[in-house]
Design a protein around this motif. Structure first.
Motif, PDB file in Angstrom:
ATOM      1  N   LEU A   1       0.842  -1.198   0.000  1.00 36.11           N
ATOM      2  CA  LEU A   1       0.000   0.000   0.000  1.00 36.11           C
ATOM      3  C   LEU A   1       0.873   1.243   0.000  1.00 36.11           C
ATOM      4  CD1 LEU A   1      -2.745   1.523   0.355  1.00 36.11           C
ATOM      5  CD2 LEU A   1      -2.349   1.349   2.831  1.00 36.11           C
TER       6      LEU A   1
ATOM      7  N   ILE B   1       0.613   5.271   0.451  1.00 38.92           N
ATOM      8  CA  ILE B   1      -0.254   6.349   0.927  1.00 38.92           C
ATOM      9  C   ILE B   1       0.323   7.669   0.438  1.00 38.92           C
ATOM     10  CG2 ILE B   1      -1.175   7.564   2.935  1.00 38.92           C
ATOM     11  CD1 ILE B   1      -1.163   4.958   4.464  1.00 38.92           C
TER      12      ILE B   1
ATOM     13  N   ALA C   1      -0.731   3.110   8.949  1.00 37.82           N
ATOM     14  CA  ALA C   1       0.338   2.302   8.366  1.00 37.82           C
ATOM     15  C   ALA C   1       0.829   1.248   9.349  1.00 37.82           C
ATOM     16  CB  ALA C   1       1.495   3.208   7.937  1.00 37.82           C
TER      17      ALA C   1
ATOM     18  N   LEU D   1      -1.852  -1.597   9.610  1.00 37.26           N
ATOM     19  CA  LEU D   1      -1.913  -2.465   8.442  1.00 37.26           C
ATOM     20  C   LEU D   1      -0.661  -3.322   8.313  1.00 37.26           C
ATOM     21  CD1 LEU D   1      -3.505   0.022   5.899  1.00 37.26           C
ATOM     22  CD2 LEU D   1      -4.626  -1.906   7.024  1.00 37.26           C
ATOM     23  N   ALA D   2       0.500  -2.753   8.655  1.00 33.24           N
ATOM     24  CA  ALA D   2       1.736  -3.538   8.596  1.00 33.24           C
ATOM     25  C   ALA D   2       1.698  -4.681   9.605  1.00 33.24           C
ATOM     26  CB  ALA D   2       2.935  -2.636   8.846  1.00 33.24           C
TER      27      ALA D   2
ATOM     28  N   THR E   1       0.492  -6.128   5.712  1.00 36.56           N
ATOM     29  CA  THR E   1       0.577  -5.313   4.505  1.00 36.56           C
ATOM     30  C   THR E   1       1.714  -4.302   4.620  1.00 36.56           C
ATOM     31  OG1 THR E   1      -1.800  -5.472   4.086  1.00 36.56           O
ATOM     32  CG2 THR E   1      -0.636  -3.667   3.016  1.00 36.56           C
TER      33      THR E   1
ATOM     34  N   VAL F   1       3.561  -0.917   3.973  1.00 38.77           N
ATOM     35  CA  VAL F   1       2.990   0.402   3.675  1.00 38.77           C
ATOM     36  C   VAL F   1       4.115   1.416   3.512  1.00 38.77           C
ATOM     37  CG1 VAL F   1       1.396   2.214   4.417  1.00 38.77           C
ATOM     38  CG2 VAL F   1       0.953  -0.173   5.069  1.00 38.77           C
TER      39      VAL F   1
ATOM     40  N   ARG G   1       4.928   5.542   2.805  1.00 32.90           N
ATOM     41  CA  ARG G   1       4.456   6.925   2.758  1.00 32.90           C
ATOM     42  C   ARG G   1       5.646   7.816   2.436  1.00 32.90           C
ATOM     43  NH1 ARG G   1       3.878   8.232   7.853  1.00 32.90           N
ATOM     44  NH2 ARG G   1       4.835   6.291   8.575  1.00 32.90           N
TER      45      ARG G   1
ATOM     46  N   VAL H   1      -6.790  -3.867  -0.634  1.00 33.47           N
ATOM     47  CA  VAL H   1      -5.579  -4.700  -0.596  1.00 33.47           C
ATOM     48  C   VAL H   1      -5.897  -6.150  -0.938  1.00 33.47           C
ATOM     49  CG1 VAL H   1      -3.823  -5.659   0.960  1.00 33.47           C
ATOM     50  CG2 VAL H   1      -4.323  -3.205   0.998  1.00 33.47           C
TER      51      VAL H   1
END
Length: 261
Positions: free
Chosen positions: A27, A29, A48, A51-52, A56, A58, A60, A257
């Motif tokens: 992902l 962002i 972030a 989700l990590a 996932t 992430v 940024r 995702v």
């Protein structure tokens, strides 16, 4: 683990943050406006990390001239190179990532709509896409119409009008804006809507129901006859800052995702 990543963008150096995880869908962002990569109230940094922890990875980043990145801030229209550089850095630092999805709010959503494919992004979640250029300090006409419709249903508004509690000058300016032609003939608006439509089922929209930017997008999309998959969150928070808003946003990103072509 979160790592800071420095990477080049043309003649400048950008800084990004990678929340590491083993997932093969990553992902990205993208921050809107002049917002730092941490997001409003550190909302994107917390998202972030969450989700990590779920698997996932992430990434940024701060675009040029914002936050920790060098160079001049030339706005989202000049940020295509920044986006491509960030995607390249993400893939280098997380080589297991096979599919790349992205989330952006406001003008970051517009940037992704126009240039996400060029950056190798597979799917996008676009929040409150920026489709109407401001001409003065008033909100877009669709947002004014929605505001007045709600206010005129409230008896307190009529009492304030009769007692001088409502600015007549501002009311007249708002009514003039409502009477103006809609944004559908504006080249900028048409370009953004065409870019969103070109994503087909790979684009999803999330709107803050009472946000002026979201209202303007919904009106323009309806007039243009485009209807990507859209989630509307009952909030006025442009950045989905309330706990329930943040939870809805996180759920929409998880859905993005885990989606399959």
């Amino acid at each position: 683990m979160r790592r800071l990543i420095a990477f080049p963008c043309e003649e400048d150096q950008l800084l990004g943050s990678l929340d590491e995880a083993d997932g093969t869908t990553g992902l990205l962002i993208v921050s809107g406006g002049n917002e730092l990569r941490s997001g409003a109230h550190r909302g994107m940094a917390m998202l972030a990390a969450t989700l990590a922890a779920e698997g996932t990875p992430v990434f940024r980043y701060d675009r040029r001239g914002v936050g920790d990145s060098g160079g001049a801030n030339r706005g989202f229209r000049a940020a295509r190179a920044d986006l491509l550089a960030a995607c390249g850095a993400f893939r280098r630092e997380a080589p297991q990532v096979a599919a790349l999805v992205a989330f952006g709010n406001c003008d970051a959503a517009t940037l992704l709509a126009h240039h996400g494919r060029d950056a190798g992004i597979d799917r996008v979640l676009l929040a409150n896409p920026w489709v109407v250029e401001p001409r003065d300090d008033l909100p877009p006409a669709p947002a004014i119409r929605a505001h007045y419709a709600a206010r005129l249903r409230d008896p307190a508004t009529w009492r304030r009008l009769l007692t001088g509690g409502v600015s007549i000058g501002k009311l007249i300016r708002g009514l003039r804006r409502i009477s103006q032609n809609g944004p559908q003939n504006d080249p900028f608006t048409a370009g953004v809507l065409a870019a969103i439509a070109a994503w087909g089922t790979d684009a999803r929209i999330i709107l803050a129901e009472q946000d002026a930017t979201a209202i303007a997008y919904a009106d323009a999309a309806r007039r243009a006859g485009i209807a990507p998959r859209t989630l509307t969150v009952r909030t006025a928070s442009h950045s989905f800052a309330r706990p329930a808003d943040a939870a809805a946003l996180a759920a929409a990103i998880r859905d993005l995702v885990t989606a399959r072509e």
